[in-house]
Enzyme design. Structure first.
Site, PDB file in Angstrom:
ATOM      1  N   LYS A 289      47.418  40.439  57.812  1.00 27.59           N
ATOM      2  CA  LYS A 289      48.505  41.211  57.233  1.00 27.59           C
ATOM      3  C   LYS A 289      49.445  41.658  58.355  1.00 27.59           C
ATOM      4  CE  LYS A 289      49.033  44.613  53.538  1.00 27.59           C
ATOM      5  NZ  LYS A 289      48.353  45.581  52.661  1.00 27.59           N
ATOM      6  N   GLU A 374      40.141  50.845  38.071  1.00 28.47           N
ATOM      7  CA  GLU A 374      40.499  52.071  37.358  1.00 28.47           C
ATOM      8  C   GLU A 374      39.533  52.383  36.216  1.00 28.47           C
ATOM      9  OE1 GLU A 374      44.114  50.375  39.327  1.00 28.47           O
ATOM     10  OE2 GLU A 374      42.591  49.551  37.958  1.00 28.47           O
ATOM     11  N   ARG A 402      45.498  51.340  32.702  1.00 29.66           N
ATOM     12  CA  ARG A 402      44.433  50.345  32.735  1.00 29.66           C
ATOM     13  C   ARG A 402      43.085  50.934  32.314  1.00 29.66           C
ATOM     14  NH1 ARG A 402      44.740  46.740  37.960  1.00 29.66           N
ATOM     15  NH2 ARG A 402      45.245  45.071  36.525  1.00 29.66           N
TER      16      ARG A 402
END
Length: 630
Positions: A289, A374, A402
């Site tokens: 990243k 979640e 969610r």
């Protein structure tokens, strides 16, 4: 004489077809120029930088090898899709990235034929790609490839694992061409959490695995028949040498990798080889990243989502100012945890964004990042609550969507004391339709046993957090992104009377019932119209007495909320009036029945006709139509 462009090779690309005409050296130049272009443009607009820097070679390789958009590519979440956008004819639109009426920061079907599936929330790509692959076969197209690019963080989401489980059932079904590319950069927004993330790290770092694989290639490749035979058993060999890779074989999926995600020639070669498969396969790609920008490589989380910055200097510390609502929550939860050992904080992979960095350091045994899960976060909290713990789930409004079933089924039906700290309620700006937190009030107010409140300022936020925590029932405190304009309260244990509003000013003719942060918008309106202004505080239980009193003493009522009008707080007011058989005129202010795209908060408020000036003009006009003199 024209000025030389800093990106001569990149500017030759109008579509992926142009990539397919280039030699390897030119493709490498594209990658190098792409990084410079992304750093230059994103530094001017803000956006998701480090994720996209890590997928430059991957995007170039995919679009070089596969016949996009005929072959379908889905970028999970979409944080890493900027190179994809550059390569698919949108380079000239990057000055409007995430800007009002500009280009979306996420893949979006209406924006390009190459964006075959809209994303913004994580862990959806494998399900969508599998659905497309099955649809293609049903329609007689067994040659089209369907590629899901999913990160190691997103793979922790339960939906991704459900999709892997289903994909494995198609292993032997010829013509369901699904390629799952695991983009493993060992870094989600927050530090990757959970056992699966650890397993992936073991795969990448396993010397035994890498050595055995390379040895087998060197020894067996000179004997083609033997090599072709034995490579069929590669998955089983991987499981022996590196058991964590069994994650994928346990779903009965062919697994290859890991390969270096920044070695473009190797990536292209591997992808070409995998095109020979006719059933689902997983390719594990290891990337970095922030690749190519040292500051982002060293601090990938800090450069995940950036504002405007000087690329030569990097991100500068923000000047101290008014605390944000998130910081108010952070201060509250640390103070409350110091007093009450029952408090337990949970986040679904949003430690930094939800303000729990210091909490984790201070109370590590009472903190849990459950990864991008979640649903699990809410039911995990319910389990804690059953045994006497007081869980606080810090979650963004858009991600709470969610876990709605778990809030209903596992928390509310059992009337458990789970507290939801709902951050980013309302319009959030540049992330657009997938991230606006505008559905929470409509969702939560319909759930029995639930107490729902929205603060108008920072002090009220602190007091509401106290109030929610003090109750032994399900609660939600919904607060906006950014800062407010009110008084910042010091640490206190004061609570609010549940379901009771407060009158800000007394007026005549009109009563304005304001919910949450809309109070700041409505103050000047109330002053200009000499209207009564009430901070309603609670969406549920709503202050019925205040509503009926206002209806009896005023000619018109106004409700104001930063959320969907359909089923929202204004609808709750109408229900109270209807049950009382009252017919007083009501003007509802809020967000209409449509999705709201990216822009600044002020731009979006103006688009929705919710600025103080717009509201004042509308109320004057409507009262004139009704024959009401203000």
């Amino acid at each position: 004489m024209s000025e030389k462009t800093p990106y001569p090779t990149l500017e030759r690309i109008q579509s992926p077809h142009d990539l397919r005409t280039m030699n390897m050296e030119a493709l490498k130049d594209v990658c190098e120029e792409m990084r410079g272009f992304l750093i230059d443009t994103v530094s001017k607009t803000g956006g998701h930088l480090s994720s996209s820097l890590g997928t430059v070679e991957l995007a170039v390789a995919i679009h070089t090898v596969f016949n996009t958009p005929e072959d379908r590519v889905i970028w999970d979440v979409g944080h890493q899709a900027y190179p994809h956008k550059v390569l698919t004819g949108r380079r000239d639109r990057f000055d409007g990235l995430r800007q009002y009426e500009g280009m979306s920061g996420f893949p979006k079907r209406s924006e390009s034929d190459y964006d075959v599936f809209g994303t913004g929330h994580s862990s959806t790509s494998i399900s969508a790609a599998l659905g497309m692959a099955v649809a293609s076969k049903l329609q007689g197209n067994t040659e089209r490839w369907h590629i899901a690019v999913i990160g190691d963080g997103a793979l922790t989401g339960g939906m991704a694992l459900e999709a892997l489980n289903d994909a494995g059932a198609y292993k032997d079904e010829d013509g369901v061409r699904l390629l799952i590319i695991l983009n493993d950069n060992d870094c989600s927004i927050s530090e990757s959490a959970g056992a699966l993330s650890g397993h992936l790290a073991q795969i990448v770092s396993s010397r035994a695995y890498s050595s055995a694989r390379e040895l087998s290639k060197r020894v067996l490749k000179p004997v083609p028949t033997l090599w072709n035979c034995l490579k069929r058993f590669e998955t089983q060999a991987i499981n022996l040498m590196s058991p964590p890779a069994g994650i994928f074989s346990s779903f009965d999926l062919n697994y290859y990798g890991p390969v270096d995600g920044h070695d473009l020639p190797q990536l292209i070669k591997v992808l070409k080889n995998l095109r020979g498969n006719r059933s689902p396969v997983v390719l594990h790609v290891a990337t970095q990243k922030g690749k190519g920008y040292k500051l982002a490589e060293d601090a990938p989380t800090a450069y995940h989502g950036v504002g405007v910055f000087d690329p030569d200097v990097g991100l500068c510390p923000k000047k101290a100012g008014r605390p944000t609502y998130t910081q108010i929550f952070s201060r509250w939860i640390e103070a409350k945890a110091a007093k009450d050992k029952r408090l337990y904080a949970i986040t679904p992979a949003m430690r930094e964004g939800s303000g729990l960095v210091n909490f984790e350091k201070a109370f590590p045994e009472r903190y849990r990042d459950v990864a991008i899960a979640e649903q699990h976060a809410v039911t995990y909290a319910a389990g804690l609550a059953c045994e006497g713990i007081k869980p606080v789930v810090a979650i963004y409004s858009t991600f709470l969507q969610r876990a709605l079933d778990q809030v209903i089924h596992d928390v509310a039906i059992q009337n458990l004391p789970v507290m939801l700290a709902v951050d980013r309620g309302g319009l959030v700006g540049a992330d657009g339709a997938t991230h606006q937190g505008v559905f929470d009030l409509s969702m939560l107010r319909t759930i029995p046993n639930m107490t729902v409140m929205a603060p108008a300022d920072e002090k009220e936020c602190y007091l509401m957090l106290n109030t929610a925590y003090s109750l032994d029932t399900p609660t939600a405190v919904r607060y906006p992104r950014g800062t407010g304009c009110g008084e910042v309260v010091e640490d206190t244990d004061e609570v609010l009377p549940v379901g009771v509003s407060r009158v800000i000013r007394e007026g005549k003719t009109m009563a304005i019932l304001s919910f949450g942060a809309m109070l700041d918008v409505m103050r000047p309106v109330a002053d200009a119209l000499n209207a009564t202004l009430i901070d309603m505080r609670f969406i549920k239980p709503i202050d019925e007495e205040a509503i009926l009193k206002a209806a009896a003493s005023h000619e018109v009522l106004v409700t104001a909320e930063e959320g969907q009008l359909m089923g929202g707080a204004g609808s709750a007011v109408l229900e109270v009036l209807s049950d009382a058989l009252l017919t007083v005129p009501v003007v509802r202010l809020g967000l209409g029945d449509h999705f709201i795209e990216q822009g600044t908060h002020d731009e979006l408020f103006a688009e929705e006709h919710l600025t103080s000036e717009q509201v004042l003009a509308r109320l004057k006009a409507q009262c004139e139509t009704l024959g009401i003199r203000l």
